[in-house]
Design a protein around this motif. Structure first.
Motif, mmCIF file in Angstrom:
data_model
loop_
_atom_site.group_PDB
_atom_site.id
_atom_site.type_symbol
_atom_site.label_atom_id
_atom_site.label_comp_id
_atom_site.label_asym_id
_atom_site.label_seq_id
_atom_site.Cartn_x
_atom_site.Cartn_y
_atom_site.Cartn_z
ATOM 1 N N SER A 188 0.837 -1.199 0.000
ATOM 2 C CA SER A 188 0.000 0.000 0.000
ATOM 3 C C SER A 188 0.870 1.245 0.000
ATOM 4 C CB SER A 188 -0.908 0.023 1.236
ATOM 5 O OG SER A 188 -1.745 -1.116 1.257
ATOM 6 N N TRP A 189 0.421 2.258 -0.780
ATOM 7 C CA TRP A 189 1.075 3.564 -0.810
ATOM 8 C C TRP A 189 2.568 3.392 -1.123
ATOM 9 C CZ3 TRP A 189 -1.774 7.729 -1.139
ATOM 10 C CH2 TRP A 189 -1.159 8.976 -1.078
ATOM 11 N N VAL A 190 2.830 2.849 -2.281
ATOM 12 C CA VAL A 190 4.198 2.504 -2.645
ATOM 13 C C VAL A 190 5.005 3.745 -2.976
ATOM 14 C CG1 VAL A 190 3.537 0.231 -3.492
ATOM 15 C CG2 VAL A 190 3.546 2.176 -5.065
ATOM 16 N N SER A 191 6.312 3.625 -2.839
ATOM 17 C CA SER A 191 7.256 4.661 -3.256
ATOM 18 C C SER A 191 8.204 4.046 -4.281
ATOM 19 C CB SER A 191 8.028 5.201 -2.050
ATOM 20 O OG SER A 191 8.771 4.162 -1.434
ATOM 21 N N VAL A 192 9.056 4.888 -4.851
ATOM 22 C CA VAL A 192 9.982 4.401 -5.887
ATOM 23 C C VAL A 192 10.894 3.325 -5.325
ATOM 24 C CG1 VAL A 192 11.847 5.105 -7.427
ATOM 25 C CG2 VAL A 192 9.867 6.582 -7.136
ATOM 26 N N SER A 193 11.253 3.426 -4.033
ATOM 27 C CA SER A 193 12.175 2.452 -3.423
ATOM 28 C C SER A 193 11.561 1.066 -3.293
ATOM 29 C CB SER A 193 12.617 2.947 -2.041
ATOM 30 O OG SER A 193 11.498 3.079 -1.183
ATOM 31 N N ASP A 194 10.239 0.927 -3.449
ATOM 32 C CA ASP A 194 9.605 -0.394 -3.359
ATOM 33 C C ASP A 194 9.745 -1.198 -4.641
ATOM 34 O OD1 ASP A 194 8.574 -0.149 -0.721
ATOM 35 O OD2 ASP A 194 6.994 1.166 -1.475
ATOM 36 N N GLY A 195 10.310 -0.591 -5.685
ATOM 37 C CA GLY A 195 10.458 -1.304 -6.952
ATOM 38 C C GLY A 195 11.514 -2.393 -6.872
ATOM 39 N N GLY A 196 11.524 -3.276 -7.851
ATOM 40 C CA GLY A 196 12.505 -4.363 -7.917
ATOM 41 C C GLY A 196 11.861 -5.672 -8.307
ATOM 42 N N GLN A 197 12.659 -6.785 -8.204
ATOM 43 C CA GLN A 197 12.156 -8.122 -8.536
ATOM 44 C C GLN A 197 11.610 -8.798 -7.291
ATOM 45 O OE1 GLN A 197 15.414 -10.216 -10.554
ATOM 46 N NE2 GLN A 197 14.268 -10.051 -12.469
ATOM 47 N N TYR A 198 10.480 -9.523 -7.458
ATOM 48 C CA TYR A 198 9.823 -10.246 -6.363
ATOM 49 C C TYR A 198 9.655 -11.705 -6.754
ATOM 50 C CZ TYR A 198 8.675 -5.857 -4.006
ATOM 51 O OH TYR A 198 8.750 -4.657 -3.356
ATOM 52 N N TRP A 199 9.802 -12.623 -5.726
ATOM 53 C CA TRP A 199 9.544 -14.047 -5.894
ATOM 54 C C TRP A 199 8.591 -14.495 -4.790
ATOM 55 C CZ3 TRP A 199 14.235 -11.876 -6.722
ATOM 56 C CH2 TRP A 199 14.925 -12.185 -7.892
ATOM 57 N N CYS A 200 8.043 -15.705 -4.951
ATOM 58 C CA CYS A 200 7.259 -16.304 -3.865
ATOM 59 C C CYS A 200 7.421 -17.805 -3.909
ATOM 60 C CB CYS A 200 5.774 -15.936 -3.967
ATOM 61 S SG CYS A 200 4.874 -16.799 -5.279
ATOM 62 N N ARG A 201 7.152 -18.446 -2.785
ATOM 63 C CA ARG A 201 6.990 -19.903 -2.732
ATOM 64 C C ARG A 201 6.032 -20.206 -1.594
ATOM 65 N NH1 ARG A 201 12.261 -22.947 -0.020
ATOM 66 N NH2 ARG A 201 12.558 -21.517 1.752
ATOM 67 N N ALA A 202 5.538 -21.472 -1.546
ATOM 68 C CA ALA A 202 4.550 -21.871 -0.538
ATOM 69 C C ALA A 202 5.101 -22.992 0.315
ATOM 70 C CB ALA A 202 3.249 -22.301 -1.209
ATOM 71 N N GLY A 203 4.595 -23.081 1.531
ATOM 72 C CA GLY A 203 5.003 -24.150 2.436
ATOM 73 C C GLY A 203 3.846 -24.563 3.309
ATOM 74 N N ARG A 204 3.873 -25.845 3.771
ATOM 75 C CA ARG A 204 2.827 -26.334 4.668
ATOM 76 C C ARG A 204 3.375 -27.488 5.480
ATOM 77 N NH1 ARG A 204 -1.351 -29.184 0.306
ATOM 78 N NH2 ARG A 204 -0.003 -30.951 -0.264
ATOM 79 N N GLY A 205 2.643 -27.765 6.588
ATOM 80 C CA GLY A 205 3.013 -28.893 7.431
ATOM 81 C C GLY A 205 4.069 -28.544 8.467
ATOM 82 N N ASP A 206 4.343 -29.529 9.361
ATOM 83 C CA ASP A 206 5.357 -29.397 10.401
ATOM 84 C C ASP A 206 6.070 -30.748 10.540
ATOM 85 O OD1 ASP A 206 6.937 -28.536 12.452
ATOM 86 O OD2 ASP A 206 5.366 -28.649 13.997
#
Length: 909
Positions: A535-553
């Motif tokens: 929310s309410w981003v600035s120029v410094s929030d730019g760049g490359q983003y990744w994600c992954r998921a996890g579950r269990g213990d």
């Protein structure tokens, strides 16, 4: 006495002759009024008569006692109201200064008081009964024609005439005697002649006795009354026996009930009962009794209870039922199952077997004494509850090879079970647990061989001792590692905007890990949902983003997603342009709003500047608020006002927005529209009335207000800034006039008047020139058909008032004049444009001359008729000239008859 002295003439002796007179003047008392008998309370006037002299001072005596306060010849003596008999002996005497100095009394008056006549009161009947008529009669033993006054209990308590107390002559009638009428009564008479009143007679005490009271009693039965019984009632009335009885039920009199006792049936004749009596002698009736409510007591109620077991009932169990009936113990019990009476069941408790004897059970009781029976109990349903069922959850499912799978077994209705898990076959126990609320079994590092159907069951010590097996769950194991997909909801992102990244994976139950710059770094954040919003981003929030998921213990992770590039640029500001800033009434104007990044789908909002108002959006300097236009939000980047409206003068602003929630750009810089035409609510005039002025000269700007407009102030727009109101340095003369005493080029600009409610007047473009030449042109628009004169004025006009002058329109020379003036006799729309003048003294700035279209006259007016007549005459004249020319040509060229004929048709046609 007299003493006389004289001298005898014949001798020298003196003789003394003494004469003595002994009779003094006599004083007599007489009664002036009244002249007859005297009565108590009256006033008697006595008069003292003394002979021979008149200058007496009078003295009065009563019973030989001097009355020092009485010194007049006539005195008034008031007889006390209580006095009778002799009231006293009165005499008088006189005193004077000269001789004789006193008188002697010879007549003494004795005042006697005659008693007032007596009044006699008779009361009948006395004693009286409440409700009876009582007559009180008053008589006076003296003449007739008396008026009577009645008193009760004390002498100032006069009995007034009322609805219940009627006074007629010598009789007071009490129509319905009440206990409040008891007391002592007396009367007196009053009349005009003497004696004026009588003595009150001896008081008579009136006694009012209450009527005999009736009382309703229950004779039989004694105690509580139950439905189905008969009840005997008796009416008791004290003091007398020869009563005829009247009965009332709920204030209604049943037919022919005159006996002392009556019998009623329950529950039909229940209610509130009263009675009263009548007889021939006094008292002729009794008071009606108080109401006796005949209250029916409900029969005792039977209740069926389960003795054992407590709680839910399960198949195979036996159940003990008990019939409870309140108040008594000597009951004989009767049982019913589904409204049918089973054979020989008379005990208080019975035992039944499940599920064969399930159903709805009722009971009631009978006995010898009252009450002889109870109500039947409500039905108690014997409900068999199915054994609880286990619920098996397998998470995750499907699972991936290497993941930990958890099998959870629970019985929701009860706690503390021991659990067993089965796979594929009933006897294939794969795991079991001790006693707990929930049973948990794990498959660590799942493999394809772990696929199959699983179910579980529970056992416990207390009821129920076992559960039903739950529905089987099929476990699927996928032989690969899943990968996430990362997407962004926006391609072009601006500072202050918000962007949402979405990370999707093919199966549920995951937590999501978000990375920036490098996928093997510490996660920026972790979310339970698949989206991550910046929310309410600035120029410094730019760049490359990744994600992954996890579950269990322990956590089982997916592969990383492919990267997404987030580019953030500064918040855009739209640019507003206006098709034409100077308008005539009725002209349309187009506002255009341009935003960079035209590939984005924007929606545009349009505003007009108004004086600052709370609750409206404002420009950054807070001096103006923005009022939305009627069609505020459009998908087009242009907005057309058709027509421009009566008061287009003012500033306009736009901005763009996109998305939901809406992301808005900055507001555009304000652009201004001006109308030179006079408006109905106010107008701005200038003095001198010209658009161009020399420096150091004075200028007055006048806001002429019309209607109810208030709070007007002068506004100015220049290339660099806007100023509000008339500065004090300009020396404002009146509320509506602003005077600039010494013009400078800084004062150049567009001026208009603005009200507190946002209305605007016409605008005036003022140019201040520090050179030697200006062009005097009209401040306001010129109407088509009018005449206009443009004057070239020189700063040093007196040295050379008339120079050869060139006049230019839109940069083109149009006329040379030696007078310094150029006149357009009939102005048309084509004459609108920029004008300037030029001479040897110099060149003036350009000024815009606006031409206003002539107003259209309605066809129904007399003016339009006149115009049509004039136009018709002109057309007829033209046609006549053409015909004359054609005739002349016909004379010269007789062979061209065919062509002439067609020319005439063409002209007429």
């Amino acid at each position: 006495s007299q003493i006389l002295l004289w001298k005898d003439c014949c001798s020298d002796c003196i003789c003394l002759h003494i004469t003595v007179s002994t009779a003094l003047p006599t004083a007599s008392v007489k009664i002036v009024n009244p002249q007859s008998l005297l009565y108590p309370g009256e006033t008697v006037t006595l008069q003292c008569d003394i002979s021979d002299y008149t200058d007496w001072t009078y003295r009065w005596f009563r019973d030989n006692h001097h009355l020092p306060s009485q010194t007049s010849k006539a005195i008034d003596i008031t007889i006390p109201i209580t006095q009778t008999g002799q009231a006293g002996q009165y005499r008088c005497e006189g005193l004077r200064t000269d001789r004789p100095q006193r008188s002697q009394p010879i007549v003494v008056v004795t005042i006697s008081v005659t008693a007032l006549p007596n009044s006699t009161l008779t009361v009948k009947p006395n004693p009286a009964f409440t409700g009876e008529k009582v007559t009180l009669k008053c008589s006076v033993t003296y003449d007739s024609s008396w008026n009577y006054q009645w008193y009760k209990d004390w002498n100032f308590n006069v009995v007034p005439q009322s609805v219940s107390h009627t006074i007629t002559g010598d009789t007071l009638t009490i129509s319905r005697a009440a206990e409040s009428d008891q007391g002592q009564y007396w009367c007196e008479g009053n009349r005009v002649s003497r004696p004026t009143s009588s003595q009150p007679g001896d008081p008579v005490t009136l006694t009012v006795e209450a009527l005999p009271t009736a009382l309703v009693k229950i004779v039989t039965p004694q105690g509580l009354l139950y439905p189905g019984e008969t009840v005997t009632l008796r009416c008791d009335i004290s003091d007398y026996t020869d009563w005829t009885y009247r009965w009332f039920r709920n204030n209604e009199e049943p037919p022919i009930q005159t006996r002392k006792t009556i019998t009623i049936s329950l529950p039909d004749q229940a209610g509130q009962y009263r009675c009263a009596g009548k007889r021939r002698d006094r008292p002729q009736k009794s008071c009606r009794s108080s109401a006796l409510p005949i209250i029916i007591t409900a029969l005792p109620t039977a209740l069926v209870k389960i003795v054992t077991p407590q709680g839910l009932l399960y198949p195979g169990e036996t159940v003990t039922l008990r019939c409870d009936i309140s108040d008594y113990t000597d009951w004989t019990y009767r049982w019913f199952r589904n409204n049918e009476e089973p054979p020989i069941q008379t005990r208080k408790t019975i035992t039944i077997s499940l599920p064969d004897q399930a159903g709805k059970y009722q009971c009631f009781g009978t006995r010898r004494d009252r009450p002889q029976k109870s109500y039947r109990s409500s039905a108690l349903p014997i409900i068999i509850t199915a054994l609880p069922k286990t619920t098996l959850t397998v998470e995750p499912n499907p699972a991936f090879t290497g993941e930990t799978v958890t099998l959870t077994c629970s019985v929701r209705s009860y706690s503390i079970w021991s659990y067993k898990w089965f796979k594929d076959r009933n006897d294939n126990v794969v795991s079991q647990s001790g006693y707990s609320d929930i049973g948990v079994s794990h498959i660590s590092r799942a493999d394809v061989s772990d696929q199959g159907q699983y179910w579980c069951e529970g056992n416990r010590v207390s009821r129920p001792t076992s559960s039903q097996p739950g529905d089987p769950v099929t476990l699927t194991v996928e032989d690969y590692q899943p990968k996430t997909t990362l997407t962004s909801d926006k391609e072009n992102i601006f500072t202050g905007d918000r962007v949402t990244l979405s990370c999707t994976v093919e199966s549920p139950g995951w937590k999501f890990y978000w990375y920036r710059h490098r996928p093997d770094s510490t996660p920026v954040t972790t979310t339970s949902g698949y989206s991550y919003t910046l929310s309410w981003v600035s120029v410094s929030d730019g760049g490359q983003y990744w994600c992954r998921a996890g579950r269990g213990d322990p956590v089982y992770y997916t592969l990383y997603s492919d990267p997404v590039q987030i580019n953030i640029t500064d918040q855009p500001q739209p640019v507003l342009s206006i098709s034409s800033q100077w308008l005539n009434p009725g002209d349309s104007v187009t506002l255009s709003c341009e935003v960079d990044k035209t590939s984005i789908v924007w929606r545009f909002s349009w505003y007009r500047t108004v004086p600052y108002r709370a609750g409206l959006p404002s420009l950054s300097d807070k001096s103006y608020s923005l009022q939305p236009l009627s069609d505020n939000v459009t998908s087009e980047d242009s907005y057309t006002q058709i027509p421009a409206g009566p008061t287009p003068t003012g500033g306009y602003v736009c901005r763009a927005g996109r998305g939901d929630p809406v992301y808005d750009t900055f507001y555009s810089e304000p652009q201004f529209l001006w109308s030179g035409d006079l408006q109905p609510s106010a107008s701005l005039t200038v003095n001198p009335n010209t658009t161009q002025h020399f420096t150091s000269k004075s200028l007055s700007l006048i806001c002429e207000l019309k209607g109810n407009s208030t709070g007007w102030r002068l506004k100015r727009h220049t290339e660099t800034a806007r100023r509000s109101e008339c500065p004090s340095t300009w020396r404002s003369i009146t509320e509506s006039t602003c005077t600039i005493t010494s013009l400078t080029t800084w004062h150049s600009g567009v001026f208009w008047c603005e009200s507190g409610s946002g209305e605007n007047s016409n605008a005036v473009n003022i140019t201040v020139n520090d050179g030697d030449v200006i062009l005097e042109s009209p401040v306001h628009p010129v109407t088509e058909g009018d005449s206009v004169t443009l004057t070239c004025t020189f700063r040093h006009q007196g040295t050379n008032p008339k120079l050869k002058t060139d006049f230019y329109k839109d940069g083109t020379l149009i006329k040379n004049e030696t007078t310094g003036e150029m006149t357009i006799p009939i102005v048309s729309k084509s004459d609108e444009g920029f004008y300037k003048c030029k001479s040897d003294e110099g060149e003036s700035p350009e000024s815009w001359v606006t031409v206003r279209v002539s107003p259209v006259v309605s066809p129904g007016s007399s003016t339009s008729v006149l115009v049509l007549v004039v136009v018709g005459l002109l057309v007829a004249g033209v046609l006549l000239v053409i015909l004359l020319v054609l005739l002349v040509r016909y004379q010269n060229r007789k062979g061209e008859t065919f062509e002439m004929y067609h020319l005439i048709l063409l002209c007429l046609g």
